[in-house]
Design a protein around this motif. Sequence first.
Motif, short mmCIF file in Angstrom:
data_model
loop_
_atom_site.label_atom_id
_atom_site.label_comp_id
_atom_site.label_asym_id
_atom_site.label_seq_id
_atom_site.Cartn_x
_atom_site.Cartn_y
_atom_site.Cartn_z
N GLU A 149 -1.47 -0.20 -6.71
CA GLU A 149 -1.65 1.11 -5.79
C GLU A 149 -2.71 1.40 -5.56
N GLN A 150 -3.43 1.08 -6.70
CA GLN A 150 -5.29 1.57 -6.26
C GLN A 150 -5.91 0.78 -4.80
N VAL A 153 -3.78 3.23 -1.99
CA VAL A 153 -4.94 3.99 -2.27
C VAL A 153 -6.11 3.89 -1.04
N GLU A 157 -7.39 4.92 2.38
CA GLU A 157 -8.22 6.43 2.61
C GLU A 157 -9.40 5.17 3.86
N SER A 190 6.72 3.52 -5.62
CA SER A 190 5.55 3.51 -6.09
C SER A 190 4.86 3.55 -4.45
N ARG A 193 4.72 7.75 -3.93
CA ARG A 193 4.30 8.65 -5.40
C ARG A 193 3.29 8.43 -3.76
N VAL A 194 2.33 7.53 -2.58
CA VAL A 194 0.97 7.90 -2.97
C VAL A 194 1.11 8.00 -1.67
N PHE A 195 1.68 7.78 -0.33
CA PHE A 195 2.57 7.60 1.35
C PHE A 195 2.94 8.60 0.84
#
Length: 338
Positions: A149-150, A153, A157, A190, A193-195
């Motif tokens: 998941e990192q 991210v 970025e 997952s 959640r971040v996208f």
Amino acid sequence: MKKTFKIAHRVVGGDAPCLFIAEAGVAHFGDMGMARDLVDLAAEGNSDVFKIQIFDVDTLLSAEAEEWKDRLRPRNLTLDQVFELKEFVESKGMLFMATAHDQSRLSWLEELDLPAIKVGSGELGNHWFLKKLAKLGKPMIVSTGMYTEQDVVELLEALESTGNDELALLHCVTSYPTPAGDVNIAAMDSLARVFSGPVGYSDHTEDHLAVLGAVARGAKIIEKHITILRDIPNAQDWKVSAGPEDLAQLVDDIRKMEIMIGSGVKKPAECEAGGMSWALKSVVAVRQLPAGHVLAEADITTKRPAGGIPADQMEKLLGRVTSRCFAKDEKIDLTGIE
């Protein structure tokens, strides 16, 4: 990132149908006849996109990977051949895409003017190359096999700095084939959640179950390898590929699954109207009841079919008095009680 965007005429994300990518990869083995047969297979299977992989083995692989160079070199196509293939794909009503595996093919992507850029999982952490792809100004679809998941991210970025906000991410497992216990379809959650953009699934399993599971879970893009040949030495894609015997069925099943997902609103379906008449119950007399009888729980029950007082009204009848006789199993009606 945009929640929806267009790849040529096709909307990706939101309520749009799932985009199906037939990934031919290098299954043509450098043979244009085989490549055209793969295009025919994809078209006959109602695929939305036909995709190949382009690369230069000496730019892609270092000197310590000579065996891989020998394996992949014959599976390359020239730029002229790719243009020819693109024209053939478009004549079949499909979109054409290509994954550029190394920087030597960036100029090819520009010349080909593809509707979107597909990025393989092997570019994990390769942000300088990913930024160059993003700066081509086309929508991007990035597979995330081997990512944490990192890592996702950090990818987001890196791409944010390019100004390219048309991105889709595909959950993927880089194993040919992927064992059932490692598929992890829930990893799409997952990603979501971040996208904020479209999330999909690139499949490397031996059958179609994971694909349908991903569609049911909300995948907006599906990528599946296709092949005509089987049992090929020094090749792995055929192990996880759909072929002439099952590609059309897979795409048809995806479309059926999309219909089955529905609106998500819990309400009776139109087709249940007939079922309501025979499956639901009415309040009826347990035994013959005389006029002037005070209804108790032992006097009434619920039985099929519907058409009388609904079952959810039964308790409201307790304590009321019959104004006429009721036969055993006769539906209780409001005109017969006080």
